[in-house]
Design a protein around this motif. Structure first.
Motif, PDB file in Angstrom:
ATOM      1  N   LEU A 471       0.834  -1.204   0.000  1.00  0.00           N
ATOM      2  CA  LEU A 471       0.000   0.000   0.000  1.00  0.00           C
ATOM      3  C   LEU A 471       0.869   1.254   0.000  1.00  0.00           C
ATOM      4  O   LEU A 471       2.058   1.204   0.331  1.00  0.00           O
ATOM      5  N   PRO A 472       0.299   2.405  -0.362  1.00  0.00           N
ATOM      6  CA  PRO A 472       1.073   3.648  -0.347  1.00  0.00           C
ATOM      7  C   PRO A 472       1.634   3.947   1.043  1.00  0.00           C
ATOM      8  O   PRO A 472       0.977   3.695   2.062  1.00  0.00           O
ATOM      9  N   ALA A 473       2.840   4.503   1.079  1.00  0.00           N
ATOM     10  CA  ALA A 473       3.500   4.809   2.351  1.00  0.00           C
ATOM     11  C   ALA A 473       2.668   5.771   3.185  1.00  0.00           C
ATOM     12  O   ALA A 473       2.629   5.668   4.425  1.00  0.00           O
ATOM     13  N   SER A 474       1.998   6.713   2.530  1.00  0.00           N
ATOM     14  CA  SER A 474       1.199   7.694   3.274  1.00  0.00           C
ATOM     15  C   SER A 474       0.074   7.016   4.053  1.00  0.00           C
ATOM     16  O   SER A 474      -0.242   7.417   5.183  1.00  0.00           O
ATOM     17  N   LEU A 475      -0.530   5.995   3.468  1.00  0.00           N
ATOM     18  CA  LEU A 475      -1.612   5.280   4.136  1.00  0.00           C
ATOM     19  C   LEU A 475      -1.097   4.492   5.332  1.00  0.00           C
ATOM     20  O   LEU A 475      -1.694   4.515   6.417  1.00  0.00           O
ATOM     21  N   LEU A 476       0.022   3.810   5.160  1.00  0.00           N
ATOM     22  CA  LEU A 476       0.610   3.043   6.258  1.00  0.00           C
ATOM     23  C   LEU A 476       1.069   3.969   7.379  1.00  0.00           C
ATOM     24  O   LEU A 476       0.889   3.664   8.560  1.00  0.00           O
ATOM     25  N   ASN A 477       1.665   5.097   7.022  1.00  0.00           N
ATOM     26  CA  ASN A 477       2.076   6.071   8.038  1.00  0.00           C
ATOM     27  C   ASN A 477       0.878   6.570   8.830  1.00  0.00           C
ATOM     28  O   ASN A 477       0.940   6.723  10.057  1.00  0.00           O
TER      29      ASN A 477
END
Length: 505
Positions: A471-477
């Motif tokens: 998944l996109p890094a922004s979502l995981l962050n």
């Protein structure tokens, strides 16, 4: 009538011929053959060929079915709207189109926008025309259907995700003893709902709550509050008050089914988690835990310090997650579910803003509405979508899932406890409602403690699963921050949780 009878016989024959039997290995077999790609395709081909012939003969206008290029027959849809009383018999559909925008596609389903234009029937008199206002009829609808590929069909079958249609069709007998009236207030207007467990498919057509009822996607409000997204969007309600509406409305659902033994004896096809309360479904539950753990191991190997994805797993969360997997077991789950001090009720199971539409009420009707955030008044209610995870569970899991999913983490400490008390617990225990829970039997202190635990137990499983999906890094962050902030704010001394609610994958 003849075509309907033939259709029914066709499906009954094949559903009997290939009646599924779940074996202990969790593989689904059939009396004569395995539900292989070829058999599945044969069933679908036979069904589709039947409708093509029927339509060609002019006997019947066929309903839509899942395909790569979904199609809705105008005459069929017109009859559905007339049967539901959404349009009168003298109004017909002149034009019908599905949107050509990029599909909103998930693991097993997709959604499309349906637009219609109306016209008068040839038999409509001038007097009748003068009384008909096309603007009073719904013009926009949402089409939700399963993906037609074999992998998606298997997921629908295995996770039994057709139960949402049973709710919409009022065929879930384990809800009917309540008259179903309590849920109706929170359901969208359904034009058509079809499901087949054998073929692993479903289709739902509903009135678009946003365009036709003046609704607002709840996630827009929270995304605006968190990140300033949707620049042209002015929220009609604050994020705090919307969370209050969500908590208050789900309390009204919970109160109706509070400690109702009937929902514990429902089959999994009707209510997802009932089998766990009965000590059944162990292998599916354990396989979902193992699947999430494998995804977590994959994620841990990727999101290490110095990786190039833009996301790094926090060592504290890694420690909590590893401890939690070690503390998770079927025996621990069973001990928890059979603890008489922990209440259960009907849980939505996937209660977050993306599955909710906020429906305001006219401003002149807002006098006396309870305020959570003193700067605004929360009017109206939410329409709840996607009931595929419906089942008995402890109530605060719904609350904490939506709180962690959607509420700005910077506001956790200030508003969390107040929302749970004033919006949820006070609604749940309000003696002025037909359905309410005793404050003695369920004191606020217990409600609060369970809120602080139950949501994290589900979110840890979901986050472990997400780390293996690229998944996109922004979502995981974002979700890592939400989970850790929740733990730091409400359960700072806890370093291990026992995962309990899971999604069957």
């Amino acid at each position: 009538c003849l075509s309907c009878c033939c259709s029914s016989c066709f499906f009954l024959f094949f559903q009997f011929l290939f009646l599924p039997i779940s074996l202990s290995s969790n593989l689904v077999f059939f009396f004569f053959v395995d539900m292989s790609f070829f058999v599945e395709r044969f069933l679908i081909w036979g069904r589709d060929t039947f409708w093509i012939v029927v339509e060609w003969m002019g006997l019947y206008s066929p309903p839509p079915r899942p395909s790569e290029t979904p199609f809705i027959n105008k005459l069929w849809f017109q009859r559905q709207l007339q049967a539901k009383g959404l349009i009168p018999k003298h109004v017909v559909i002149g034009e019908l189109e599905l949107d050509d925008k990029k599909d909103n596609r998930g693991m097993v389903g997709l959604m499309k926008d349906v637009r219609v234009q109306y016209a008068f029937s040839s038999s409509c008199s001038e007097e009748e025309k003068s009384r008909i206002d096309f603007d009073s009829f719904p013009r926009r609808f949402m089409l939700k259907l399963s993906n037609p590929d074999v992998a998606s069909r298997k997921r629908v079958q295995y996770g039994q995700q057709t139960r949402e249609c049973e709710v919409y069709n009022h065929r879930n007998k384990f809800l009917q003893h309540h008259g179903h009236g309590g849920l109706n207030a929170f359901l969208p207007t359904i034009v058509y709902a079809y499901e087949s467990r054998i073929l692993g498919e479903y289709i739902i057509i509903s009135v678009n709550c946003v365009t036709e009822w003046g609704g607002v996607p709840a996630n827009f409000v929270f995304e605006k509050a968190r990140w300033g997204m949707h620049a042209d969007f002015t929220p009609p309600i604050s994020a705090v008050d919307l969370m209050g509406v969500m908590f208050s409305d789900i309390a009204a659902v919970h109160a109706q089914f509070w400690k109702d033994d009937a929902i514990l004896h429902a089959p999994t096809s009707a209510l997802k988690t009932s089998c766990w309360y009965m000590g059944q479904g162990r292998q599916k539950w354990e396989s979902s835990i193992a699947f999430a753990q494998n995804m977590w191991m994959k994620g841990k190997s990727v999101y290490t310090e110095g990786n190039e994805t833009g996301f790094v797993l926090d060592p504290e969360l890694v420690n909590i997650m590893d401890n939690s997997f070690s503390a998770t077991s079927w025996e621990t789950l069973q001990e928890h579910l059979h603890d008489p001090s922990i209440p259960f009720t009907l849980s939505h199971g996937d209660f977050h803003a993306a599955n909710l539409i906020y429906i305001p009420i006219p401003t002149n009707e807002s006098e006396g509405v309870r305020r959570i955030d003193s700067s605004t008044i929360h009017n109206g209610h939410v329409v709840m979508l996607d009931w595929s995870e419906l089942g008995p569970w402890e109530p605060t899991m719904d609350l904490a899932q939506s709180f962690i999913s959607d509420f700005p983490s910077a506001m956790f400490a200030e508003h969390g406890k107040k929302l749970v008390r004033e919006a949820y617990w006070e609604t749940l225990t309000d003696e002025g409602h037909d359905f309410h829970v005793s404050k003695v039997d369920y004191p606020f202190e217990q409600c609060w403690q369970e809120f602080c635990r139950a949501g994290i137990e589900k979110w840890l499983w979901m986050f472990a699963f997400m780390t293996g999906l690229n998944l996109p890094a922004s979502l995981l962050n974002y979700f890592q921050t939400q989970i850790l902030t929740f733990i730091h704010t409400f359960t700072p001394s806890t370093t291990s949780f026992s995962m309990k609610p899971v999604v069957i994958v």
